[in-house]
Scaffold this active site. Structure first.
Site, short mmCIF file in Angstrom:
data_model
loop_
_atom_site.label_atom_id
_atom_site.label_comp_id
_atom_site.label_asym_id
_atom_site.label_seq_id
_atom_site.Cartn_x
_atom_site.Cartn_y
_atom_site.Cartn_z
CB SER A 145 -0.62 -0.07 1.21
OG SER A 145 -1.56 1.29 1.53
CE1 TYR A 170 -3.95 -2.47 5.42
CE2 TYR A 170 -3.17 -0.14 4.50
CZ TYR A 170 -3.58 -1.76 4.42
OH TYR A 170 -3.66 -1.90 3.22
#
Length: 360
Positions: free
Chosen positions: A197, A210
């Protein structure tokens, strides 16, 4: 795959190299440097783009994809099946709706496997099933580590158990699945594709649960890429920006449940210092942002497919819009104080505003 910022960056890179060659020749006294620059740039950029178009065939190749219950994993399993791959779709709930929709394809090239990446016994069983289902002459070409979960909150707010749960799936799960399937992929000289990501490149306040896992995936990808080079195995990281509207990795209901858990488990001194008003405001903003992001997964699916099919794959595929392209570039190349000056004022203003309303 159409034009994207990866290709733009490559063209710019070769423009810089060509400019360096031209300046060197100019320093040596040559007078035709502008033509050298243009010619070198055109030739090198064209060659690089042409190499990116060379593909390997999907015939005789199988791919394992984790996290196929919904979102990117589900869409990718269907997409790769349409491209001609044999797909082993790992589902956390192989009796759920997502697995049922995959089985509705009624294809012997799309096999649903029960796969909780945190359970070693399921991974061992999945490897055995892949070996059993692979026809003679076919190889396990690729593994796409897609399974992931998310939580948000300030470091002081998020329970340690939540961090452990997310690390168990997003880091140790990726590592366990990779170790399980790597011998088959190594013998096929195939691919390992890790879903990372932009959060693995840019640290963002309130997203540490995250973000730290995606930084770990980036590090694992780099280390494994170097180790696998001698075996002819390519290791790629795909770095999408915000596609939450399409994936529903974060939902308003999920944010609400996490908020209740965080507040209930928060030490009294932390509750007192931050204040309930500030906490509620931040979590309301998180609930509102749960519907944000891109709705079309096509760019992500294209990047994942290129990572599996390009003859000369990139180490990283960055699937971003203009905002995130510039933000990532700033995070990588600018001093931290300058990046914070550019991108933190809005966050700081929101925080100060909410605290000013309840200066407890």
């Amino acid at each position: 795959m159409g034009w994207n910022f990866d290709k733009t960056g490559e063209v710019i890179l070769w423009g810089g190299v060509s400019g360096g060659v031209a300046l060197l020749l100019q320093g040596l006294g040559f007078s035709f440097c502008s033509w050298v620059f243009i010619g070198c740039w055109l030739l090198s950029a064209a060659a690089a783009l042409q190499l990116s178009c060379i593909k390997v065939s999907a015939a005789g190749k199988a791919v394992v994809v984790t996290g196929c219950d919904h979102g990117i994993g589900h869409a990718l399993a269907l997409h790769l099946h349409q491209q001609g791959f044999r797909v082993f779709a790992g589902c956390l709930n192989d009796a759920g709706e997502g697995a049922a929709r995959l089985r509705e394809q009624h294809s012997d090239r799309l096999i649903v496997l029960p796969m909780d990446v945190t359970k070693q016994e399921q991974l061992i069983a999945a490897v055995q099933e892949v070996k059993l289902q692979l026809p003679e002459g076919e190889v396990l070409w690729g593994l796409v580590n897609n399974a992931a979960i998310m939580a948000r909150g300030y470091v002081e707010w998020v329970p340690l158990q939540t961090y452990k749960k997310i690390i168990d799936v997003n880091v140790l799960g990726v590592l366990a699945a990779t170790k399980a399937f790597l011998p088959l992929i190594r013998r096929a000289r195939g691919r390992v594709v890790n879903m990372s990501s932009v959060s693995g490149v840019i640290g963002t306040g309130i997203m540490s649960p995250y973000t730290i896992t995606k930084y770990a995936v980036e590090g694992l990808s780099d280390c494994l890429r170097q180790e696998m080079r001698q075996w002819g195995v390519a290791v790629c990281a795909v770095e999408p920006s915000n596609f939450n509207a399409a994936t529903q990795l974060v939902t308003a209901e999920g944010v609400e449940n996490q908020a209740l858990e965080m507040w209930a488990s928060m030490p009294e001194v932390v509750r007192s210092d931050y204040g309930k008003h500030h906490f509620d405001r931040i979590m309301r903003l998180q609930r509102e942002s749960a519907q944000g992001g891109e709705k079309d997964l096509t760019p992500v699916l294209d990047a994942l497919t290129e990572a599996l099919t390009q003859r000369f794959p990139r180490a990283r595929y960055r699937v971003v819009d203009t905002y995130y392209f510039l933000k990532v570039a700033a995070a990588i190349h600018l001093p931290e104080w300058m990046f914070d000056l550019l991108y933190l004022p809005q966050q700081t203003f929101l925080s100060m505003t909410s605290r000013a309303c309840n200066p407890s």
